[in-house]
Design an enzyme around this catalytic site. Structure first.
Site, PDB file in Angstrom:
ATOM      1  N   LEU A  93       0.860  -1.199   0.000  1.00 26.58           N
ATOM      2  CA  LEU A  93       0.000   0.000   0.000  1.00 26.58           C
ATOM      3  C   LEU A  93       0.893   1.245   0.000  1.00 26.58           C
ATOM      4  O   LEU A  93       1.047   1.916   1.002  1.00 26.58           O
ATOM      5  CB  LEU A  93      -0.920  -0.049   1.232  1.00 26.58           C
ATOM      6  CG  LEU A  93      -2.014   1.000   1.398  1.00 26.58           C
ATOM      7  CD1 LEU A  93      -2.832   1.175   0.147  1.00 26.58           C
ATOM      8  CD2 LEU A  93      -2.910   0.631   2.559  1.00 26.58           C
ATOM      9  N   HIS A  94       1.496   1.525  -1.162  1.00 29.02           N
ATOM     10  CA  HIS A  94       2.414   2.663  -1.242  1.00 29.02           C
ATOM     11  C   HIS A  94       1.657   3.930  -1.635  1.00 29.02           C
ATOM     12  O   HIS A  94       0.430   3.957  -1.628  1.00 29.02           O
ATOM     13  CB  HIS A  94       3.577   2.354  -2.195  1.00 29.02           C
ATOM     14  CG  HIS A  94       3.143   2.105  -3.610  1.00 29.02           C
ATOM     15  ND1 HIS A  94       3.187   3.081  -4.580  1.00 29.02           N
ATOM     16  CD2 HIS A  94       2.637   0.992  -4.205  1.00 29.02           C
ATOM     17  CE1 HIS A  94       2.732   2.571  -5.721  1.00 29.02           C
ATOM     18  NE2 HIS A  94       2.404   1.306  -5.509  1.00 29.02           N
ATOM     19  N   THR A  95       2.375   4.976  -1.976  1.00 30.48           N
ATOM     20  CA  THR A  95       1.756   6.294  -2.168  1.00 30.48           C
ATOM     21  C   THR A  95       0.576   6.309  -3.146  1.00 30.48           C
ATOM     22  O   THR A  95      -0.478   6.839  -2.830  1.00 30.48           O
ATOM     23  CB  THR A  95       2.815   7.310  -2.651  1.00 30.48           C
ATOM     24  OG1 THR A  95       3.960   7.144  -1.837  1.00 30.48           O
ATOM     25  CG2 THR A  95       2.301   8.722  -2.507  1.00 30.48           C
TER      26      THR A  95
ATOM     27  N   ALA B 126      -2.452   4.429  -1.948  1.00 34.94           N
ATOM     28  CA  ALA B 126      -2.941   5.131  -0.749  1.00 34.94           C
ATOM     29  C   ALA B 126      -3.778   6.332  -1.169  1.00 34.94           C
ATOM     30  O   ALA B 126      -4.861   6.577  -0.626  1.00 34.94           O
ATOM     31  CB  ALA B 126      -1.770   5.574   0.125  1.00 34.94           C
TER      32      ALA B 126
ATOM     33  N   GLU C 188      -2.481  -3.202  -9.687  1.00 33.38           N
ATOM     34  CA  GLU C 188      -1.030  -3.322  -9.857  1.00 33.38           C
ATOM     35  C   GLU C 188      -0.624  -4.786  -9.968  1.00 33.38           C
ATOM     36  O   GLU C 188      -1.393  -5.676  -9.623  1.00 33.38           O
ATOM     37  CB  GLU C 188      -0.327  -2.689  -8.655  1.00 33.38           C
ATOM     38  CG  GLU C 188      -0.395  -1.192  -8.683  1.00 33.38           C
ATOM     39  CD  GLU C 188       0.512  -0.549  -7.647  1.00 33.38           C
ATOM     40  OE1 GLU C 188       1.156  -1.300  -6.884  1.00 33.38           O
ATOM     41  OE2 GLU C 188       0.571   0.680  -7.614  1.00 33.38           O
TER      42      GLU C 188
END
Lengths: 339, 91
Positions: B16-18, B21, B89
């Site tokens: 759960l990266h930028t 998020a 993704e």
């Protein structure tokens, strides 16, 4: 809405000995690096007196063991084989660690027993009562209940104010405005509150977020880099919660400041101010006034109380119509210079 | 007002990266309900990007979603879908 409804406290169940080394006791580790991963599961400390003498019934072995002068002197009265036997008796338990106060020492043979049992032995120069006090305070903090709150936490004139309210209401913008005016940011968005000594809540940010902040429409900014070190602080006592709300014609707001109910967080009562906002209202200035008013109250002056008492006094005097007219104005006649 | 909860797992490789998020926060902000995400008892407001990123959720970690409000069910369903899709993704 507003104040997060799922305030579940996070309890620390254990900490490794390596964390306890940060306590301000100037620890020297006498057992190299062994056992630093041992878990401490209790904030209370224990002096193993009777256990050293051979009685291990009801021995609180899971606590941090403090060897004060009593323990050390007692061991000295024994012959070396008996000393070894006494220590072997207690190290058969999984002690988290042993602390020697007053810079006391153990024989190398005893240290070796501890190394084999993977029990770290730490030495401190402080006497037993001081070590007890310092370590209890440290462990009390480590094992305190904590909660995470969504809001902006700012130090305004030395008063810790937490702004809460629905997302998008402008908490971060208010914090930014306050920082611009020389106040200091403690944390934005994710505020961790820890109970200290039962009556105090201390707030801090998280190690990842630090003093980063999201401003809608701009993205993420770093307050520390933009405004410098004087614009931030790492910790602050929480004193007031300001609950921001959209203006609602039907809701009632305090008019005199006499009927505010405190908020309870982790069992600690915190003053609360419910603040309706609408475009063009300068919340920053109001926040400063809230802080100054809190300071006045803390130092013994409560404006709403004083005003109310003045009114009661006037009512008690039952002054006639004429006197009221005379006293309507602060001054009874205007000075001639028209200044 | 209904309160609904669900467990979700992060399936995409990058976690759960930028970017996800931001997508998550955008999605949550569309709903009127209060939405909270928590990991190991650490609970944050899902409408705060800083909060969501604080979770630092890697692939395989489980999060708890709690939605409270009039559109809680709708919010919860779209969030579960979003997590299942791996935020669009590589998995």
């Amino acid at each position: 809405m507003g104040i997060q409804s799922n305030l579940k406290p996070i309890m620390q169940e254990k900490i490794p000995v390596s964390v306890m080394l940060q306590a301000p006791l100037k620890f020297k580790c006498l057992t190299d690096e062994v056992g630093l991963d041992n878990s401490i599961t209790d904030k209370n400390l224990h002096r193993p007196q009777l256990a050293l003498a051979g009685y291990v019934g009801l021995f609180s072995w899971h606590r941090v063991q403090i060897f004060g002068n009593t323990e050390t002197n007692y061991l000295r009265t024994l012959t070396l084989p008996d000393r070894i036997k006494a220590l072997e008796k207690i190290t058969q338990f999984r002690l988290p660690c042993i602390i020697l106060t007053n810079n006391n020492m153990l024989d190398q043979e005893l240290i070796d027993i501890c190394i084999n049992a993977e029990i770290p032995v730490l030495q401190t120069e402080y006497d037993t009562s001081k070590a007890f006090y310092l370590l209890s305070e440290f462990l009390d903090d480590q094992f305190s209940p904590q909660i995470v709150m969504h809001g902006s936490f700012v130090d305004v004139y030395g008063v810790g104010i937490l702004f809460v309210g629905r997302s998008g209401i402008g908490k971060s913008e208010i914090a930014l405005d306050l920082i611009e005016r020389g106040h200091r940011l403690v944390a934005d968005d994710v505020v961790m509150l820890t109970k200290k000594r039962e009556t105090i809540l201390m707030g801090t940010g998280t190690s990842l977020v630090q003093h980063f902040m999201e401003i809608r429409g701009l993205g993420i900014i770093d307050i520390r880099q933009m405004f410098g070190i004087r614009s931030i602080r790492f910790q602050k006592r929480l004193e007031i919660v300001v609950e921001l709300e959209d203006w609602d014609d039907k809701a009632t707001y305090t008019r005199t400041g006499l009927d505010e109910l405190p908020l309870e967080i982790l069992g600690v009562e915190i003053s609360k101010v419910k603040l309706p906002i609408f475009p063009g209202k300068n919340i920053t200035v109001i926040a400063e006034v809230i802080a100054i008013n809190y300071l006045l109250r803390t130092y013994g002056y409560d404006a709403s109380q004083v005003f109310s008492e003045k009114l009661n006094e006037r009512i008690r005097q039952k002054s006639g119509v004429k006197k009221i007219f005379e006293e309507k104005r602060i001054i009874s006649y205007f000075q001639g210079d028209n200044e | 007002m209904s309160v609904l909860e669900a467990e979700v797992t992060i399936v995409n490789r990058a976690g759960l990266h930028t970017r996800p998020a931001a997508g998550l926060v955008k999605m949550c902000s569309k709903f009127l309900s209060d939405i909270y995400l928590s990991r190991d008892g650490f609970s944050i407001n899902a409408k705060s990007i800083i909060g969501v990123m604080t979770l630092a959720a890697e692939q395989g970690s489980t999060l708890n979603i709690k939605a409270e409000g009039i559109d809680a069910e709708e919010a919860l369903n779209s969030l579960i879908e979003y997590f299942k899709s791996g935020f669009g993704e590589p998995i």
